[in-house]
Design a protein around this motif. Sequence first.
Motif, PDB file in Angstrom:
ATOM      1  N   ASP A   7      41.680  40.199  18.869  1.00 21.98           N
ATOM      2  CA  ASP A   7      40.227  40.029  18.844  1.00 21.98           C
ATOM      3  C   ASP A   7      39.746  39.006  19.850  1.00 21.98           C
ATOM      4  N   ARG A   8      40.609  38.633  20.796  1.00 22.87           N
ATOM      5  CA  ARG A   8      40.217  37.636  21.789  1.00 22.87           C
ATOM      6  C   ARG A   8      41.092  37.764  23.033  1.00 22.87           C
ATOM      7  N   VAL A   9      40.520  37.447  24.195  1.00 23.94           N
ATOM      8  CA  VAL A   9      41.275  37.461  25.440  1.00 23.94           C
ATOM      9  C   VAL A   9      40.710  36.377  26.355  1.00 23.94           C
ATOM     10  N   THR A  10      41.585  35.774  27.149  1.00 27.95           N
ATOM     11  CA  THR A  10      41.189  34.769  28.127  1.00 27.95           C
ATOM     12  C   THR A  10      41.593  35.249  29.509  1.00 27.95           C
ATOM     13  N   LEU A  11      40.652  35.188  30.456  1.00 27.09           N
ATOM     14  CA  LEU A  11      40.891  35.692  31.802  1.00 27.09           C
ATOM     15  C   LEU A  11      40.585  34.623  32.837  1.00 27.09           C
ATOM     16  N   LEU A  12      41.349  34.644  33.918  1.00 26.34           N
ATOM     17  CA  LEU A  12      41.054  33.850  35.106  1.00 26.34           C
ATOM     18  C   LEU A  12      40.647  34.822  36.211  1.00 26.34           C
ATOM     19  N   VAL A  13      39.444  34.626  36.742  1.00 18.49           N
ATOM     20  CA  VAL A  13      38.893  35.522  37.754  1.00 18.49           C
ATOM     21  C   VAL A  13      38.652  34.714  39.030  1.00 18.49           C
ATOM     22  N   GLU A  14      39.167  35.195  40.153  1.00 18.59           N
ATOM     23  CA  GLU A  14      38.986  34.517  41.436  1.00 18.59           C
ATOM     24  C   GLU A  14      38.168  35.396  42.376  1.00 18.59           C
ATOM     25  N   VAL A  15      37.095  34.820  42.908  1.00 21.53           N
ATOM     26  CA  VAL A  15      36.183  35.557  43.777  1.00 21.53           C
ATOM     27  C   VAL A  15      35.972  34.738  45.055  1.00 21.53           C
ATOM     28  N   PRO A  16      36.274  35.284  46.215  1.00 22.55           N
ATOM     29  CA  PRO A  16      36.175  34.491  47.454  1.00 22.55           C
ATOM     30  C   PRO A  16      34.752  34.172  47.878  1.00 22.55           C
ATOM     31  N   PHE A  70      32.977  22.893  40.900  1.00 20.54           N
ATOM     32  CA  PHE A  70      31.832  23.467  41.590  1.00 20.54           C
ATOM     33  C   PHE A  70      32.279  23.998  42.946  1.00 20.54           C
ATOM     34  N   PRO A  71      31.968  25.254  43.250  1.00 17.72           N
ATOM     35  CA  PRO A  71      32.422  25.850  44.512  1.00 17.72           C
ATOM     36  C   PRO A  71      31.642  25.317  45.703  1.00 17.72           C
ATOM     37  N   GLU A  72      32.234  25.455  46.880  1.00 19.76           N
ATOM     38  CA  GLU A  72      31.526  25.125  48.111  1.00 19.76           C
ATOM     39  C   GLU A  72      30.396  26.128  48.328  1.00 19.76           C
ATOM     40  N   VAL A  96      25.409  31.274  49.536  1.00 23.69           N
ATOM     41  CA  VAL A  96      26.512  31.936  48.846  1.00 23.69           C
ATOM     42  C   VAL A  96      27.500  30.873  48.361  1.00 23.69           C
ATOM     43  N   LEU A  97      28.251  31.225  47.336  1.00 27.24           N
ATOM     44  CA  LEU A  97      29.277  30.357  46.770  1.00 27.24           C
ATOM     45  C   LEU A  97      30.639  30.800  47.285  1.00 27.24           C
ATOM     46  N   ILE A  98      31.475  29.828  47.615  1.00 27.09           N
ATOM     47  CA  ILE A  98      32.773  30.116  48.220  1.00 27.09           C
ATOM     48  C   ILE A  98      33.900  29.702  47.274  1.00 27.09           C
ATOM     49  N   GLY A  99      34.769  30.644  46.961  1.00 18.61           N
ATOM     50  CA  GLY A  99      36.002  30.339  46.234  1.00 18.61           C
ATOM     51  C   GLY A  99      35.814  29.964  44.775  1.00 18.61           C
ATOM     52  N   ILE A 100      35.170  30.830  44.011  1.00 17.94           N
ATOM     53  CA  ILE A 100      34.988  30.565  42.575  1.00 17.94           C
ATOM     54  C   ILE A 100      36.265  30.908  41.802  1.00 17.94           C
ATOM     55  N   TYR A 144      30.439  41.599  46.417  1.00 21.61           N
ATOM     56  CA  TYR A 144      31.131  40.376  45.997  1.00 21.61           C
ATOM     57  C   TYR A 144      32.389  40.757  45.220  1.00 21.61           C
ATOM     58  N   LEU A 145      33.383  41.220  45.960  1.00 23.70           N
ATOM     59  CA  LEU A 145      34.581  41.771  45.353  1.00 23.70           C
ATOM     60  C   LEU A 145      35.468  40.682  44.749  1.00 23.70           C
ATOM     61  N   VAL A 146      36.047  41.002  43.610  1.00 25.61           N
ATOM     62  CA  VAL A 146      36.974  40.101  42.922  1.00 25.61           C
ATOM     63  C   VAL A 146      38.317  40.147  43.638  1.00 25.61           C
ATOM     64  N   ASP A 147      38.866  38.984  43.911  1.00 25.51           N
ATOM     65  CA  ASP A 147      40.167  38.901  44.585  1.00 25.51           C
ATOM     66  C   ASP A 147      41.308  39.117  43.600  1.00 25.51           C
ATOM     67  N   SER A 148      41.200  38.517  42.411  1.00 21.08           N
ATOM     68  CA  SER A 148      42.244  38.695  41.395  1.00 21.08           C
ATOM     69  C   SER A 148      41.662  38.424  40.015  1.00 21.08           C
ATOM     70  N   VAL A 149      42.236  39.064  39.012  1.00 20.51           N
ATOM     71  CA  VAL A 149      41.894  38.813  37.611  1.00 20.51           C
ATOM     72  C   VAL A 149      43.164  38.960  36.795  1.00 20.51           C
TER      73      VAL A 149
END
Length: 215
Positions: A7-16, A70-72, A96-100, A144-149
């Motif tokens: 009933d729960r999940v934790t994700l790390l999402v990286e967006v350039p 906080f992203p650049e 735009v935000l860089i490297g979230i 704004y494509l996701v690099d990895s999840v």
Amino acid sequence: MSAEGNDRVTLLVEVPICAFRPYESREYQDTHPFPPPSAVYGMLLSLCGVGRQDKVQHQGVRMSLAIEAFPERAKVFLKFRRGKELEDVRPDYQDVLIGIKLWVWLATGNDRADPPLVHRIHSAFDRSHELKRCGGLSLGESSYLVDSVCRRQPGADVLMEFLRPDPAGFHNLPVWIDHSANTNSRIRCKIENLRVAEALKVCWIEISPSAKRIA
């Protein structure tokens, strides 16, 4: 909230690179410093192959959001056509935000779908060969494509910048967008530096047309 499980999940999402334009922006396109819940919800639906037209079936799901830092920021130069004539093209700038690096905690909450969104996300990782979806995975606009999840769990004492619901908060962020009626529900939040264990007691938001904080 319960421990990590069905009933729960934790994700790390990286967006350039990404941007989240405030509703109030006009000529100059600035960006929220934090991904709005509505954008994250849309990304999660896309991850599982759920179309926009079916998003209502997972209303009531609950999420907590944090960024590692906080992203650049960068400024890009764009040209927009404001009319039909060639001279109607005018320059604009966009922040735009860089490297979230975005952390998402998702709990079933009041999601009554069968299966609920949390189960769909687990299946997207465990049985990816069965998943049917179109296009690239993005956070916000399609460019704004996701690099990895990935599924990952940070330490309970790790400090992060959390999105904390607060009626007096500076940021007025969309939680649910109804494209057919051109309306949305929003929630006021502040960004607060908290330890993970502390934040997961106070930083939950229900994703629904009547958005609300979850104590």
